[in-house]
Design a protein around this motif. Structure first.
Motif, PDB file in Angstrom:
ATOM      1  N   ARG A 180     -34.404 -13.684  18.331  1.00  0.00           N
ATOM      2  CA  ARG A 180     -33.009 -13.428  17.977  1.00  0.00           C
ATOM      3  C   ARG A 180     -32.281 -14.666  17.460  1.00  0.00           C
ATOM      4  O   ARG A 180     -31.199 -14.557  16.878  1.00  0.00           O
ATOM      5  N   PHE A 181     -32.836 -15.853  17.657  1.00  0.00           N
ATOM      6  CA  PHE A 181     -32.199 -17.071  17.152  1.00  0.00           C
ATOM      7  C   PHE A 181     -32.924 -17.636  15.941  1.00  0.00           C
ATOM      8  O   PHE A 181     -32.716 -18.794  15.577  1.00  0.00           O
ATOM      9  N   ALA A 182     -33.774 -16.841  15.331  1.00  0.00           N
ATOM     10  CA  ALA A 182     -34.555 -17.318  14.188  1.00  0.00           C
ATOM     11  C   ALA A 182     -33.646 -17.871  13.096  1.00  0.00           C
ATOM     12  O   ALA A 182     -32.616 -17.281  12.755  1.00  0.00           O
ATOM     13  N   GLY A 183     -34.020 -19.041  12.577  1.00  0.00           N
ATOM     14  CA  GLY A 183     -33.260 -19.654  11.498  1.00  0.00           C
ATOM     15  C   GLY A 183     -32.111 -20.530  11.946  1.00  0.00           C
ATOM     16  O   GLY A 183     -31.500 -21.212  11.127  1.00  0.00           O
ATOM     17  N   ARG A 184     -31.793 -20.529  13.241  1.00  0.00           N
ATOM     18  CA  ARG A 184     -30.690 -21.342  13.755  1.00  0.00           C
ATOM     19  C   ARG A 184     -31.157 -22.777  14.002  1.00  0.00           C
ATOM     20  O   ARG A 184     -32.315 -23.029  14.343  1.00  0.00           O
ATOM     21  N   ASP A 185     -30.252 -23.710  13.866  1.00  0.00           N
ATOM     22  CA  ASP A 185     -30.550 -25.113  14.124  1.00  0.00           C
ATOM     23  C   ASP A 185     -30.832 -25.329  15.608  1.00  0.00           C
ATOM     24  O   ASP A 185     -30.059 -24.884  16.467  1.00  0.00           O
ATOM     25  N   ARG A 186     -31.924 -26.011  15.901  1.00  0.00           N
ATOM     26  CA  ARG A 186     -32.345 -26.182  17.298  1.00  0.00           C
ATOM     27  C   ARG A 186     -31.335 -26.980  18.114  1.00  0.00           C
ATOM     28  O   ARG A 186     -31.053 -26.648  19.270  1.00  0.00           O
ATOM     29  N   GLN A 187     -30.751 -28.018  17.519  1.00  0.00           N
ATOM     30  CA  GLN A 187     -29.776 -28.817  18.263  1.00  0.00           C
ATOM     31  C   GLN A 187     -28.535 -28.000  18.580  1.00  0.00           C
ATOM     32  O   GLN A 187     -27.958 -28.107  19.662  1.00  0.00           O
ATOM     33  N   ASP A 188     -28.108 -27.162  17.638  1.00  0.00           N
ATOM     34  CA  ASP A 188     -26.961 -26.296  17.892  1.00  0.00           C
ATOM     35  C   ASP A 188     -27.261 -25.342  19.046  1.00  0.00           C
ATOM     36  O   ASP A 188     -26.396 -25.085  19.903  1.00  0.00           O
ATOM     37  N   LEU A 189     -28.474 -24.798  19.061  1.00  0.00           N
ATOM     38  CA  LEU A 189     -28.847 -23.869  20.124  1.00  0.00           C
ATOM     39  C   LEU A 189     -28.876 -24.558  21.484  1.00  0.00           C
ATOM     40  O   LEU A 189     -28.430 -24.009  22.490  1.00  0.00           O
ATOM     41  N   THR A 190     -29.389 -25.777  21.507  1.00  0.00           N
ATOM     42  CA  THR A 190     -29.409 -26.529  22.761  1.00  0.00           C
ATOM     43  C   THR A 190     -27.987 -26.801  23.252  1.00  0.00           C
ATOM     44  O   THR A 190     -27.686 -26.660  24.445  1.00  0.00           O
ATOM     45  N   SER A 191     -27.098 -27.150  22.333  1.00  0.00           N
ATOM     46  CA  SER A 191     -25.702 -27.413  22.703  1.00  0.00           C
ATOM     47  C   SER A 191     -25.056 -26.163  23.294  1.00  0.00           C
ATOM     48  O   SER A 191     -24.286 -26.242  24.256  1.00  0.00           O
ATOM     49  N   GLU A 192     -25.359 -24.997  22.728  1.00  0.00           N
ATOM     50  CA  GLU A 192     -24.786 -23.758  23.241  1.00  0.00           C
ATOM     51  C   GLU A 192     -25.312 -23.449  24.640  1.00  0.00           C
ATOM     52  O   GLU A 192     -24.570 -22.984  25.508  1.00  0.00           O
ATOM     53  N   ALA A 193     -26.601 -23.714  24.867  1.00  0.00           N
ATOM     54  CA  ALA A 193     -27.169 -23.492  26.196  1.00  0.00           C
ATOM     55  C   ALA A 193     -26.517 -24.402  27.222  1.00  0.00           C
ATOM     56  O   ALA A 193     -26.183 -23.975  28.338  1.00  0.00           O
ATOM     57  N   LEU A 194     -26.290 -25.652  26.870  1.00  0.00           N
ATOM     58  CA  LEU A 194     -25.656 -26.591  27.786  1.00  0.00           C
ATOM     59  C   LEU A 194     -24.206 -26.191  28.066  1.00  0.00           C
ATOM     60  O   LEU A 194     -23.722 -26.320  29.197  1.00  0.00           O
ATOM     61  N   ARG A 195     -23.537 -25.695  27.051  1.00  0.00           N
ATOM     62  CA  ARG A 195     -22.139 -25.290  27.224  1.00  0.00           C
ATOM     63  C   ARG A 195     -21.999 -24.142  28.205  1.00  0.00           C
ATOM     64  O   ARG A 195     -21.012 -24.048  28.946  1.00  0.00           O
ATOM     65  N   LEU A 196     -22.985 -23.258  28.227  1.00  0.00           N
ATOM     66  CA  LEU A 196     -22.922 -22.085  29.093  1.00  0.00           C
ATOM     67  C   LEU A 196     -23.403 -22.360  30.519  1.00  0.00           C
ATOM     68  O   LEU A 196     -23.314 -21.489  31.379  1.00  0.00           O
ATOM     69  N   TYR A 197     -23.905 -23.555  30.771  1.00  0.00           N
ATOM     70  CA  TYR A 197     -24.484 -23.849  32.085  1.00  0.00           C
ATOM     71  C   TYR A 197     -23.510 -23.574  33.227  1.00  0.00           C
ATOM     72  O   TYR A 197     -23.859 -22.935  34.221  1.00  0.00           O
ATOM     73  N   GLN A 198     -22.269 -24.027  33.089  1.00  0.00           N
ATOM     74  CA  GLN A 198     -21.326 -23.865  34.196  1.00  0.00           C
ATOM     75  C   GLN A 198     -20.839 -22.427  34.342  1.00  0.00           C
ATOM     76  O   GLN A 198     -20.278 -22.070  35.379  1.00  0.00           O
ATOM     77  N   ASP A 199     -21.048 -21.620  33.315  1.00  0.00           N
ATOM     78  CA  ASP A 199     -20.648 -20.217  33.396  1.00  0.00           C
ATOM     79  C   ASP A 199     -21.915 -19.368  33.381  1.00  0.00           C
ATOM     80  O   ASP A 199     -22.070 -18.465  32.577  1.00  0.00           O
ATOM     81  N   ILE A 200     -22.815 -19.684  34.305  1.00  0.00           N
ATOM     82  CA  ILE A 200     -24.167 -19.157  34.261  1.00  0.00           C
ATOM     83  C   ILE A 200     -24.231 -17.641  34.442  1.00  0.00           C
ATOM     84  O   ILE A 200     -25.205 -17.005  34.061  1.00  0.00           O
ATOM     85  N   TYR A 201     -23.201 -17.050  35.008  1.00  0.00           N
ATOM     86  CA  TYR A 201     -23.221 -15.604  35.231  1.00  0.00           C
ATOM     87  C   TYR A 201     -22.612 -14.822  34.073  1.00  0.00           C
ATOM     88  O   TYR A 201     -22.526 -13.609  34.112  1.00  0.00           O
ATOM     89  N   ALA A 202     -22.177 -15.555  33.045  1.00  0.00           N
ATOM     90  CA  ALA A 202     -21.567 -14.880  31.896  1.00  0.00           C
ATOM     91  C   ALA A 202     -22.539 -14.859  30.729  1.00  0.00           C
ATOM     92  O   ALA A 202     -23.459 -15.666  30.631  1.00  0.00           O
TER      93      ALA A 202
END
Length: 391
Positions: free
Chosen positions: A362-384
């Motif tokens: 589902r993330f095909a073609g997306r920049d890997r660094q951008d994807l990593t940043s999004e994962a880190l951003r969601l860490y504190q809201d892990i249930y969302a």
């Protein structure tokens, strides 16, 4: 004709998949586990909170089904319930809305007065800080190792074979796939299921797939044993990114209230239990301020564990279109493991397709660094769930 399935990883996810597939006629299931003894993945360190409701509907479904499976194992899971506590009026409003959505999903949720908390947890909470609380009746607490052992017995009783000391170093996709281990053995398969948790990127890389899965360090501490504790609902303080539960006769406490700490694949050579970082101690001390002063403690055991997150807080579940015969079941917690295994079985047998939001590509073609940043951003809201992350 016998359909050969090779599952890589004997944590709760891989074992749950084995238990689902081994009971089917015509399926021969082999589970390969790198460790000769108990696996050292995230399952071994999980605190065992099984919260049913999630803002992502598919995760609520998988959690509900997982709890149903765990309830049939005879040990390792209890419908203890879960309590979410607000310590501010803004949080109370947000949690009231969350409770309303959970009720709309068919879950049993009741508002509980701060002075009416269950006896098993009332003394643990600093009531002076509590504005409102909600009780989720169908939530549960689990002993992940016990659940995994029960699922393994079920799988082995149905004919599944578990092979320890099988360190996978090569995977061949295609009509006739295969897995090669470091000792030179080759395991032929019609389908391969990669279920090795935080090691998902390494395994996916063996077939040329870049999996945007980010392992992160996470602190959880246990207090000293004391006879006045009793098992009961687990607790969450969402606005403070803190959660806890009683483990028999000691308190466990975890926190997301810290800067996310990514862990590279080469940092997992010794498993998911990392050395404790002094940087985490102030965050744990801060978390304890929400406990009743009489229950605050000097940790007897500090766990710096690792679990995997994705850019939208949803698992990867299903076949990868770039690697025929290879299925992926990654970034799945104990909360959703058995439900995910059921969904995978339905897809493998052609009974029902897998939910599109869990698609592996589902993330095909997306920049890997951008994807990593999004994962880190969601860490504190892990249930969302952040549905915009995959758009």
């Amino acid at each position: 004709m016998t359909r050969q399935i090779v599952i890589v990883g004997a944590g709760v996810v891989g074992t749950a998949v084995a238990a689902e597939l081994a009971v089917l006629d015509g399926f021969e299931v082999t589970v390969l586990e790198r460790e000769s003894g108990a696996p050292r993945g995230s399952t071994s360190l999980a605190p065992g909170l099984v919260g049913i409701y999630n803002e992502a509907e598919i995760l609520t479904t998988l959690a509900r089904e997982s709890a149903e499976v765990y309830s049939t194992l005879g040990a390792g899971f209890a419908r203890s319930g879960g309590i979410e506590i607000a310590t501010s009026t803004d949080s109370a409003h947000e949690l009231a809305q969350r409770a309303e959505h959970a009720r709309a999903a068919g879950l049993l949720v009741t508002e509980t007065a701060p002075g009416g908390l269950p006896a098993s947890v009332a003394g643990m909470v600093n009531a002076d800080h509590v504005v409102a609380a909600w009780y989720y009746e169908l939530d549960g607490t689990a002993a992940p190792a016990v659940i995994t052992a029960g699922l393994r017995r079920r799988a082995e009783d149905s004919g599944a074979r578990f092979v320890g000391g099988a360190d996978v170093v090569g995977i061949t996709s295609g009509t006739r796939a295969s897995v090669r281990t470091r000792d030179g053995q080759t395991w032929a398969a019609d389908e391969i299921v990669l279920a090795a948790g935080v090691w998902g990127p390494t395994l996916a890389g063996l077939v040329g797939i870049e999996l945007p899965l980010v392992p992160l360090a996470h602190p959880y501490v246990y207090g000293p044993r004391r006879p006045d504790l009793h098992d009961g609902p687990f607790l969450r303080w969402p606005e403070n990114h803190i959660y806890g539960r009683v483990h028999g006769d000691r308190i466990g406490l975890g926190t997301y209230d810290h800067v996310p700490v990514p862990v590279e694949q080469d940092g997992l050579d010794q498993g998911t239990g990392l050395a404790w970082s002094a940087d985490l101690t102030p965050m744990v001390d801060k978390a304890q301020l929400l406990l009743d002063p009489a229950f605050r403690f000097e940790p007897e055991e500090r766990v710096n564990g690792v679990f995997a997150v994705t850019p939208d807080n949803l698992p990867f579940l299903g076949p990868h279109p770039e690697a025929s015969g290879v299925w992926i079941a990654q970034a799945i917690w104990v909360t959703h493991a058995a439900g995910a295994a059921r969904a995978l079985r339905s897809a493998l047998t052609g009974t029902e397709p897998l939910p599109a939001p869990l698609a592996v590509d589902r993330f095909a073609g997306r920049d890997r660094q951008d994807l990593t940043s999004e994962a880190l951003r969601l860490y504190q809201d892990i249930y969302a769930n952040d549905s915009s992350a995959s758009s």
